[in-house]
Motif scaffolding. Structure first.
Motif, PDB file in Angstrom:
ATOM      1  N   ILE A   1       0.799  -1.311   0.066  1.00  0.00           N
ATOM      2  CA  ILE A   1       0.200   0.035  -0.003  1.00  0.00           C
ATOM      3  C   ILE A   1       0.902   1.160  -0.020  1.00  0.00           C
TER       4      ILE A   1
ATOM      5  N   PRO B   1      -2.513  -1.225  -3.766  1.00  0.00           N
ATOM      6  CA  PRO B   1      -0.975  -1.603  -3.607  1.00  0.00           C
ATOM      7  C   PRO B   1      -0.439  -1.524  -4.979  1.00  0.00           C
TER       8      PRO B   1
ATOM      9  N   GLY C   1      -5.974   4.051  -2.341  1.00  0.00           N
ATOM     10  CA  GLY C   1      -5.596   2.780  -1.376  1.00  0.00           C
ATOM     11  C   GLY C   1      -5.048   1.537  -2.465  1.00  0.00           C
TER      12      GLY C   1
ATOM     13  N   VAL D   1       2.200   3.918   5.389  1.00  0.00           N
ATOM     14  CA  VAL D   1       2.672   4.023   3.864  1.00  0.00           C
ATOM     15  C   VAL D   1       3.822   4.804   3.782  1.00  0.00           C
TER      16      VAL D   1
END
Length: 575
Positions: free
Chosen positions: A89, A97, A95, A343
């Protein structure tokens, strides 16, 4: 002579909240426990990984190779071991990946061998390629590969090089501190851009609420002996937008369907100029950037942060308060809440704002549009946001595009001034994403259609080639048979049939038919009629009729005398 300034339409003056994070100098963030470095960090193609799990990498080593011209390389931010290469992510509103390289630092922070580049002795194209391999992209937020923007137009001479130091978004101060502390390197980077683009003049625009930065840049320009103009522009959001700053400094309005280079102007952020100079003067690729940590924190400050640092580890340096319930990446006008606390920092991360209900109270509920027109008055691109809102809400995306939906830069001015508290920008983002998704589906359908049609074309071509091959084989066989029959015909006094031209399909077809007829005649001539003496009158008449048809069709020669004599009694009896 003072530079004449122009105005752009619209704009707002929100609470800027910049003073909190400019009280201390830029600090170096400590080495994190792990680095998650996304391969796709700029506009364009996704770099290809060139490392595998278990590899040991050095600081500044290439880990992602640029994929195409509109792409930029990615490098390791420290030395360590690659522990994973796969989806993670990342900070993005979706959001979703994307592929990342995860590095476990070894604590040594060892550099690759890196040397300064004598760019003045190189061809401009080689310098641009070097900047691409160094991962230099726009660090003002757009992250467009800088080497592509440094390619001048072939038809329009470069008139102005605009350097963007406006930093109009509230809360963000990373460019302000960078100009205060590293102005000399920024000016050197501007000189690099000047040498590649050859503009007639260089304009450095800084909002007038940054007097320290204006003074530092002016002193650096003077010390370098340059003629760049450092210009204080009025503080008005979004004066830091490229098109808006170009309008303010040059008076030129860049149409939606054109690029600024079509008007002889190019614009770069001050942080981009600094990163380019570090790459050229020190051989350092882009592995870090200045990030503002502010918002609901005890110690707001600017930090130089390695790309790939987890945001939750970084935010601890600012001391987030207990009621912090999220983190905004970017400013409050154009930023977004990150999808997960861990993140990583990427090249587009210029600011992290600790969010809390006290600092950013929930917006009142959305109410019906009253058609007041405030959004249109505030729009810096002179759009009609209320019309875009109606068509986006009705999912009539064709009409939304007629009202120039894609000219919207999502600055948030319309949402900020809307008395009905309508999140207009969210509707526009929704409409854009739906149009992009439909366009992607359309292209996929067109691709499938093209593949199907090509398969049909290939099948037909193979059938035609096969038929042509068979025809050539038949013609060759007919020619061979005709050649074999030539001696026999010569012995009987007949002329041998001429072989047809190999490149004449019609002659080949006729020769094939003639050869077949000749073979049929030969076969029938070799077979003598049997039991013709005892045939009944009906059988004799039937034989005569069949032979007449054959003679008429050319499949049989005139009957010879013995055969006619055998049939003659029956013919007289019938008469």
């Amino acid at each position: 002579m003072l530079q004449k300034l122009f105005k752009f339409k619209g704009g707002i003056k929100p609470a800027y909240n910049k003073q909190q994070s400019v009280t201390e100098p830029i600090a170096q963030a400590p080495l994190p426990t792990r680095l998650v470095i996304p391969l796709h960090q700029s506009i364009g193609g996704t770099p290809r990984p060139v490392v595998a799990v278990g590899d040991h990498v050095l600081k500044g080593q290439l880990i992602g190779e640029a994929d195409g011209w509109i792409s930029a390389a990615v490098h390791a931010s420290t030395s360590g071991t690659v522990v994973a290469v796969g989806p993670r992510i990342v900070p993005h509103p979706s959001g979703l990946p994307i592929d990342c390289v995860v590095i476990a630092p070894d604590g040594e922070d060892r550099w690759i061998d890196h040397q300064p580049l004598d760019y003045k002795s190189m061809e401009p194209e080689a310098v641009r390629e070097y900047l691409q391999q160094s991962g230099v992209v726009g660090l003002g937020g757009a992250v467009f590969p800088s080497h592509a923007k440094l390619t001048p137009s072939q038809t329009v001479p470069m008139a102005e090089l605009v350097i963007n130091g406006a930093e109009c978004e509230p809360w963000i101060t990373c460019d302000d501190l960078l100009m205060r502390e590293r102005a000399d390197e920024i000016v050197a980077g501007i000189g690099l851009f000047r040498d590649l683009l050859q503009p007639q003049k260089v304009l450095i625009g800084i909002e007038d609420n940054k007097p320290e930065a204006i003074a530092a840049m002016t002193a650096a320009v003077k010390a370098a002996g340059e003629t760049h103009e450092v210009i204080a522009v009025p503080t008005l959001y979004p004066a830091g937008g490229a098109k808006q700053l170009i309008r303010v400094l040059t008076g030129k309005e860049v149409p939606a369907a054109k690029r600024s280079t079509d008007l002889g102007v190019q614009c770069f952020n001050v942080a981009t100029a600094w990163a380019a100079w570090r790459a050229v003067a020190h051989g350092e690729p882009v592995i870090s950037r200045i990030v503002t940590l502010t918002g609901n924190t005890e110690r707001p400050r600017n930090w130089e942060v390695r790309i790939g640092t987890p945001i939750d580890e970084l935010l601890k340096l600012a001391g987030p308060r207990a009621d912090t319930d999220g983190v905004i990446m970017g400013g409050p006008m154009m930023g977004f809440l990150i999808p997960a606390p861990d993140v990583p920092v990427i090249k587009a991360t210029n600011c992290l704002i600790a969010h809390s209900p006290t600092l950013f109270p929930p917006k009142p509920p959305e109410m019906p549009c009253i058609r007041c027109g405030e959004c249109a008055r505030a729009c810096p691109h002179e759009l009609q946001p209320f019309e875009l809102y109606w068509w986006s809400r009705a999912k009539n995306f064709g009409k939304a595009q007629e009202y120039n939906l894609f000219d919207c830069i999502e600055c948030g001015c319309c949402s900020y001034v809307c008395p009905a508290h309508i999140p207009l920008v969210q509707y526009f983002r929704f409409a854009k994403s739906e149009i992009w998704a439909r366009e992607k589906d359309r292209k996929m359908a067109e691709g499938a259609k093209e593949r199907f049609e090509f398969k049909q074309f290939r099948d037909e071509r193979e059938k035609a080639e096969k038929a042509e091959k068979l025809a050539r084989a038949a013609a060759a066989q007919a020619a061979r048979k005709a050649a074999e029959a030539a001696p026999a015909a010569s012995s009987k006094g007949g002329a041998a049939p001429a072989a047809p031209p190999a490149d004449d399909p019609e002659a080949t077809r006729k020769a094939t038919i003639a050869a077949a007829l000749e073979r049929a005649r030969a076969q029938r001539a070799a077979v003598q009629p049997k039991n013709t003496e005892t045939v009944s009158p009906e059988q004799a008449r039937e034989i005569a009729a069949i032979d007449a048809l054959r003679i008429q069709a050319g499949l049989q020669a005139e009957p010879e005398a013995p055969a006619m004599a055998a049939l003659e009694p029956h013919a007289r009896k019938d008469a």
